[in-house]
Design a protein around this motif. Structure first.
Motif, PDB file in Angstrom:
ATOM      1  N   SER A  95      42.384  36.636  42.309  1.00 48.59           N
ATOM      2  CA  SER A  95      41.200  35.878  42.680  1.00 48.59           C
ATOM      3  C   SER A  95      39.921  36.587  42.244  1.00 48.59           C
ATOM      4  O   SER A  95      39.942  37.748  41.863  1.00 48.59           O
ATOM      5  CB  SER A  95      41.135  35.743  44.201  1.00 48.59           C
ATOM      6  N   LYS A  96      38.825  35.830  42.343  1.00 48.22           N
ATOM      7  CA  LYS A  96      37.514  36.452  42.147  1.00 48.22           C
ATOM      8  C   LYS A  96      37.311  37.447  43.283  1.00 48.22           C
ATOM      9  O   LYS A  96      37.787  37.220  44.403  1.00 48.22           O
ATOM     10  CB  LYS A  96      36.426  35.386  42.254  1.00 48.22           C
ATOM     11  N   PHE A  97      36.530  38.484  43.020  1.00 49.90           N
ATOM     12  CA  PHE A  97      36.317  39.545  44.008  1.00 49.90           C
ATOM     13  C   PHE A  97      35.976  38.989  45.393  1.00 49.90           C
ATOM     14  O   PHE A  97      36.579  39.355  46.400  1.00 49.90           O
ATOM     15  CB  PHE A  97      35.199  40.485  43.524  1.00 49.90           C
ATOM     16  N   GLU A  98      35.015  38.063  45.420  1.00 56.74           N
ATOM     17  CA  GLU A  98      34.530  37.588  46.721  1.00 56.74           C
ATOM     18  C   GLU A  98      35.556  36.713  47.447  1.00 56.74           C
ATOM     19  O   GLU A  98      35.407  36.442  48.630  1.00 56.74           O
ATOM     20  CB  GLU A  98      33.172  36.861  46.587  1.00 56.74           C
ATOM     21  N   GLU A  99      36.607  36.323  46.738  1.00 58.46           N
ATOM     22  CA  GLU A  99      37.604  35.439  47.376  1.00 58.46           C
ATOM     23  C   GLU A  99      38.884  36.167  47.798  1.00 58.46           C
ATOM     24  O   GLU A  99      39.787  35.561  48.366  1.00 58.46           O
ATOM     25  CB  GLU A  99      37.978  34.312  46.401  1.00 58.46           C
ATOM     26  N   ILE A 100      38.981  37.447  47.500  1.00 60.88           N
ATOM     27  CA  ILE A 100      40.217  38.174  47.848  1.00 60.88           C
ATOM     28  C   ILE A 100      40.302  38.366  49.358  1.00 60.88           C
ATOM     29  O   ILE A 100      39.384  38.894  49.981  1.00 60.88           O
ATOM     30  CB  ILE A 100      40.271  39.543  47.125  1.00 60.88           C
ATOM     31  N   GLU A 101      41.422  37.916  49.901  1.00 61.31           N
ATOM     32  CA  GLU A 101      41.606  38.060  51.353  1.00 61.31           C
ATOM     33  C   GLU A 101      42.321  39.376  51.657  1.00 61.31           C
ATOM     34  O   GLU A 101      43.061  39.895  50.822  1.00 61.31           O
ATOM     35  CB  GLU A 101      42.418  36.869  51.867  1.00 61.31           C
ATOM     36  N   ASP A 102      42.110  39.845  52.875  1.00 59.58           N
ATOM     37  CA  ASP A 102      42.721  41.122  53.286  1.00 59.58           C
ATOM     38  C   ASP A 102      44.232  41.120  53.040  1.00 59.58           C
ATOM     39  O   ASP A 102      44.795  42.112  52.586  1.00 59.58           O
ATOM     40  CB  ASP A 102      42.489  41.375  54.795  1.00 59.58           C
ATOM     41  N   GLU A 103      44.863  39.995  53.339  1.00 59.80           N
ATOM     42  CA  GLU A 103      46.321  39.927  53.218  1.00 59.80           C
ATOM     43  C   GLU A 103      46.761  40.126  51.758  1.00 59.80           C
ATOM     44  O   GLU A 103      47.748  40.805  51.480  1.00 59.80           O
ATOM     45  CB  GLU A 103      46.785  38.567  53.739  1.00 59.80           C
ATOM     46  N   ASP A 104      46.002  39.524  50.852  1.00 56.17           N
ATOM     47  CA  ASP A 104      46.341  39.662  49.433  1.00 56.17           C
ATOM     48  C   ASP A 104      46.107  41.106  48.970  1.00 56.17           C
ATOM     49  O   ASP A 104      46.916  41.684  48.236  1.00 56.17           O
ATOM     50  CB  ASP A 104      45.503  38.671  48.613  1.00 56.17           C
ATOM     51  N   TRP A 105      44.981  41.684  49.417  1.00 57.23           N
ATOM     52  CA  TRP A 105      44.702  43.099  49.109  1.00 57.23           C
ATOM     53  C   TRP A 105      45.878  43.965  49.562  1.00 57.23           C
ATOM     54  O   TRP A 105      46.409  44.789  48.804  1.00 57.23           O
ATOM     55  CB  TRP A 105      43.400  43.544  49.798  1.00 57.23           C
ATOM     56  N   ASP A 106      46.307  43.744  50.821  1.00 58.92           N
ATOM     57  CA  ASP A 106      47.396  44.555  51.378  1.00 58.92           C
ATOM     58  C   ASP A 106      48.697  44.357  50.601  1.00 58.92           C
ATOM     59  O   ASP A 106      49.413  45.322  50.325  1.00 58.92           O
ATOM     60  CB  ASP A 106      47.625  44.204  52.863  1.00 58.92           C
ATOM     61  N   ASN A 107      48.998  43.112  50.241  1.00 56.54           N
ATOM     62  CA  ASN A 107      50.244  42.862  49.489  1.00 56.54           C
ATOM     63  C   ASN A 107      50.250  43.619  48.169  1.00 56.54           C
ATOM     64  O   ASN A 107      51.246  44.235  47.799  1.00 56.54           O
ATOM     65  CB  ASN A 107      50.384  41.364  49.158  1.00 56.54           C
ATOM     66  N   VAL A 108      49.138  43.550  47.469  1.00 54.19           N
ATOM     67  CA  VAL A 108      49.065  44.192  46.147  1.00 54.19           C
ATOM     68  C   VAL A 108      49.134  45.715  46.283  1.00 54.19           C
ATOM     69  O   VAL A 108      49.921  46.379  45.597  1.00 54.19           O
ATOM     70  CB  VAL A 108      47.783  43.758  45.393  1.00 54.19           C
ATOM     71  N   GLY A 143      39.500  48.741  34.551  1.00 51.03           N
ATOM     72  CA  GLY A 143      39.219  47.633  35.471  1.00 51.03           C
ATOM     73  C   GLY A 143      39.927  46.351  35.083  1.00 51.03           C
ATOM     74  O   GLY A 143      40.204  45.518  35.936  1.00 51.03           O
ATOM     75  N   GLY A 144      40.238  46.204  33.787  1.00 51.39           N
ATOM     76  CA  GLY A 144      41.003  45.039  33.327  1.00 51.39           C
ATOM     77  C   GLY A 144      40.268  43.728  33.511  1.00 51.39           C
ATOM     78  O   GLY A 144      39.046  43.695  33.732  1.00 51.39           O
ATOM     79  N   THR A 145      41.013  42.650  33.443  1.00 49.85           N
ATOM     80  CA  THR A 145      40.417  41.311  33.542  1.00 49.85           C
ATOM     81  C   THR A 145      41.084  40.501  34.645  1.00 49.85           C
ATOM     82  O   THR A 145      41.001  39.287  34.666  1.00 49.85           O
ATOM     83  CB  THR A 145      40.572  40.542  32.211  1.00 49.85           C
ATOM     84  N   VAL A 146      41.793  41.216  35.539  1.00 51.99           N
ATOM     85  CA  VAL A 146      42.439  40.500  36.654  1.00 51.99           C
ATOM     86  C   VAL A 146      41.780  40.919  37.970  1.00 51.99           C
ATOM     87  O   VAL A 146      40.602  41.250  37.989  1.00 51.99           O
ATOM     88  CB  VAL A 146      43.974  40.702  36.616  1.00 51.99           C
ATOM     89  N   GLY A 147      42.503  40.904  39.083  1.00 51.24           N
ATOM     90  CA  GLY A 147      41.854  41.167  40.368  1.00 51.24           C
ATOM     91  C   GLY A 147      41.480  42.629  40.585  1.00 51.24           C
ATOM     92  O   GLY A 147      42.124  43.542  40.049  1.00 51.24           O
ATOM     93  N   VAL A 148      40.454  42.860  41.417  1.00 47.95           N
ATOM     94  CA  VAL A 148      40.039  44.242  41.704  1.00 47.95           C
ATOM     95  C   VAL A 148      41.122  44.973  42.513  1.00 47.95           C
ATOM     96  O   VAL A 148      41.252  46.201  42.402  1.00 47.95           O
ATOM     97  CB  VAL A 148      38.688  44.331  42.468  1.00 47.95           C
ATOM     98  N   HIS A 149      41.881  44.214  43.299  1.00 47.20           N
ATOM     99  CA  HIS A 149      42.964  44.849  44.068  1.00 47.20           C
ATOM    100  C   HIS A 149      44.034  45.395  43.125  1.00 47.20           C
ATOM    101  O   HIS A 149      44.552  46.487  43.325  1.00 47.20           O
ATOM    102  CB  HIS A 149      43.557  43.905  45.125  1.00 47.20           C
ATOM    103  N   TYR A 150      44.327  44.623  42.078  1.00 48.84           N
ATOM    104  CA  TYR A 150      45.320  45.070  41.094  1.00 48.84           C
ATOM    105  C   TYR A 150      44.806  46.327  40.369  1.00 48.84           C
ATOM    106  O   TYR A 150      45.526  47.326  40.242  1.00 48.84           O
ATOM    107  CB  TYR A 150      45.600  43.939  40.101  1.00 48.84           C
TER     108      TYR A 150
END
Ligand code: NAD
Length: 237
Positions: A95-108, A143-150
């Motif tokens: 997702s875009k940075f501002e749309e990343i939810e805590d749960e997705d951050w934790d999963n990654v 930093g790549g071109t995908v999510g900041v969590h990744y």
């Protein structure tokens, strides 16, 4: 007796290519999978058809009890683990940075980074001498071109590799491979086309080209704490 390798997420993609390359080099391969039993069995069959030896082992790399049990199963069946490839990884919702939810951050983070920590800790209870290769990513470099969590998880893998390389030496060598975009199911076809255009070599990598770098690291006895970039010139430093 032949050497034994464990490949996390060895059922498909880069993990499958690494499993096959290891089997070609004479390793007995423990193919870890989380959900895709069919794919894991397919990889095992491919190895057996080459005359190699393999087993499949189910665990989620982020779950301590499952990993402990899975590693024990490998020791019971193959007797040892000489090589660990921390390959399992997910992209998250990208997702875009501002749309990343805590749960997705934790999963990654739990899969990509904590998973490598847990598996390494459980495996090194048995591995007194050996080699570990962590699959990082260009995203951990630039930093790549995908999510900041990744990207954060893959930068973490690079730090983990450096720290383990000094703490586990001299008996266990720890290195990493940081692929640019690779032709697997992790990326959509559209993303692969977009990234091909941004890469000097004009294409994404084949999984075998990542496996080739892994084999180099396993065959060398003095490279330690190094990340090999395999990215077609997309990121140079
Ligand atoms: P893939 O989606 O085909 O494979 C990922 C593998 O990880 C699968 O086998 C999956 O089952 C496994 N996995 C995911 N979560 C798991 C968990 N919790 N426990 C156990 N296994 C789990 O993708 P791939 O391209 O083959 O990716 C392999 C590695 O390479 C990943 O770490 C990925 O981040 C990295 N990588 C891929 C690319 C690319 O462009 N494909 C680029 C750089 C780095």
């Amino acid at each position: 007796m032949e050497k034994v390798a464990l490949v996390t997420g060895g059922d498909r993609g880069i993990g499958r290519a690494i499993s096959l390359a290891l089997a070609k080099k004479g390793y007995a391969v423990a193919i870890n999978y989380r959900k895709n039993k069919d794919k894991a069995e397919e990889t095992m069959k491919m190895i057996e058809e080459m005359g190699g030896k393999a087993m499949i082992v189910k665990f989620d790399v982020s779950k301590r009890d499952e990993v402990r049990e899975g590693v024990k199963k490998i020791i019971d069946e193959f007797g040892r683990i000489d090589v660990l490839i921390n390959n399992a990884g997910i992209l998250g919702k990208n997702s875009k940075f501002e749309e990343i939810e805590d749960e997705d951050w934790d999963n990654v983070l739990n899969t990509n980074l904590k998973g490598a920590f847990i598996v390494t800790q459980e495996v090194t209870k048995y591995m007194k001498k050996g080699k570990i290769v962590n699959i990082a990513s260009i995203a951990g470099r630039n930093g790549g071109t995908v999510g900041v969590h990744y990207a954060a998880s893959k930068a973490g893998i690079i730090g983990l590799t450096f720290a383990l390389a000094s703490q586990l030496a001299p008996n266990i060598l720890v290195n990493g491979v940081a692929p640019g975009p690779v032709d697997t199911e992790l990326l959509s076809e559209e993303k692969k086309r977009e990234l091909s255009k941004l890469t000097p070599l004009g294409r994404v990598a084949r999984p075998e080209e990542i496996a080739h770098a892994v084999i180099f690291l396993l065959e060398n006895d003095y490279v330690n704490g190094t990340i090999i970039d395999v990215n077609g010139g997309r990121y140079m430093h």
